[in-house]
Design an enzyme around this catalytic site. Structure first.
Site: not given
Ligand SMILES: Nc1nc2c(c(=O)[nH]1)N[C@@H](CN(C=O)c1ccc(C(=O)N[C@@H](CCC(=O)O)C(=O)O)cc1)CN2
Length: 283
Positions: A226
């Site tokens: 983000d």
């Molecule tokens: N390297 C990046 N990857 C992603 C970004 C980014 O800015 N840099 N944005 C996200 C989207 N997002 C918010 O907009 C977001 C998505 C997922 C998570 C999160 O904590 N996910 C957990 C799993 C959640 C699940 O399985 O439902 C995780 O990955 O451990 C936070 C923010 C997209 N990717």
């Protein structure tokens, strides 16, 4: 037959850039229809987007731009007006942004070819979206399979020739490696008015904080969650009567609209990366 072209340039600022560019277009038989420019006093860098029409191919323009590029240390790109950007869309459970992009593309309001849709859930998860004949790729992910799943995403980008990857509520954090691979060509929609409420559950954070406005942010993806350069944001007023689910519902429209505009500006070459920020010649 008259054709239109878009020319985008950026270089260290100094006198003579606009004269050079407009002269090259004139010499190539071009007629400028629109020109936007910005001189960033902080970085000393100049940015310009020019749309021009030409009776056929702009003869000698490439050679002229190469000479200007040598003289001004210029980055430049010439794009034919009818060209469509090849796009791969990643989505998880919530498909409102995907549905909006599909609709806008079908209406001819987004000049892009959607070459694939990838999802970490089965096809049935996409409740409302009619993806028609667009190839669908089910790419499940767990902590252990993440490297292999991301390798599949990279392969899809290469195989499809995708020029832009859209994270349309794709709820998995991309690794540093994948974020680097997609640098400058991956746009995410975050469901808050950044920098407030980063992470996976911004509406619940917003409700707990008691905010009176919610918003959405479209940004380029970097390794830092983000934190990527912001392209577009919008907000909407909410009240004490709104429960988290109401914020989620109201947020769907904002997210879809913000992502649609940001993608539209990117694929019409209106967005320039400028360090950790962007310059947007919006329409
Ligand atoms: N390297 C990046 N990857 C992603 C970004 C980014 O800015 N840099 N944005 C996200 C989207 N997002 C918010 O907009 C977001 C998505 C997922 C998570 C999160 O904590 N996910 C957990 C799993 C959640 C699940 O399985 O439902 C995780 O990955 O451990 C936070 C923010 C997209 N990717």
């Amino acid at each position: 037959m008259t054709k239109t072209y878009t020319l985008v340039v950026s270089c260290p600022d100094r006198p003579g850039i606009v004269r050079g560019v407009s002269g090259a277009i004139f010499d190539a038989g071009g007629n400028i229809l629109d020109s936007r420019q910005f001189d960033d006093r902080e970085t000393g860098r100049f940015f310009q987007r020019v749309v021009f029409e030409c009776p056929g191919a702009p003869a000698g323009l490439t050679e002229a731009m190469e000479r200007l590029a040598g003289e001004f240390a210029m980055d430049w790109k010439l794009i034919p007006g009818e060209r469509k950007t090849r796009v791969l869309i990643l989505v998880s459970k919530f498909d409102h942004c995907l549905g909006y992009l599909l609709y806008k593309t079908r209406m001819g309001e987004l000049p892009m070819d959607i070459v694939g849709i990838a999802c970490n859930h089965p096809r049935e998860a996409l409740a409302v979206s009619d993806i028609g004949g667009i190839p669908f790729h089910h790419l499940p992910i767990t902590k252990d399979t993440k490297p292999a799943q991301e390798a599949r995403i990279k392969a899809l980008v290469d195989e499809t020739g995708a020029e832009l990857v859209i994270l349309a509520r794709y709820m998995q954090i991309l690794s540093d490696d994948l974020a680097s691979f997609l640098s400058g060509r991956c746009i995410n929609i975050h469901h808050s008015f950044l920098p407030s409420f980063k992470g996976a559950k911004p509406y619940h954070q917003a409700h707990a904080r008691g905010v009176k406005m919610i918003g959405a942010t479209a940004h380029y993806v970097t390794a830092d969650l983000d934190e990527g350069p912001i392209i577009h944001q919008a907000t909407e007023a909410v009240s004490h009567e709104d429960r988290p689910d109401d914020l989620v519902r109201k947020g769907r429209e904002i997210e879809s609209r913000v992502l649609g505009r940001a993608v539209g500006w990117h694929i019409t070459h209106r967005v320039f990366l400028n360090g950790a920020k962007t310059i947007v010649f919006a329409n």
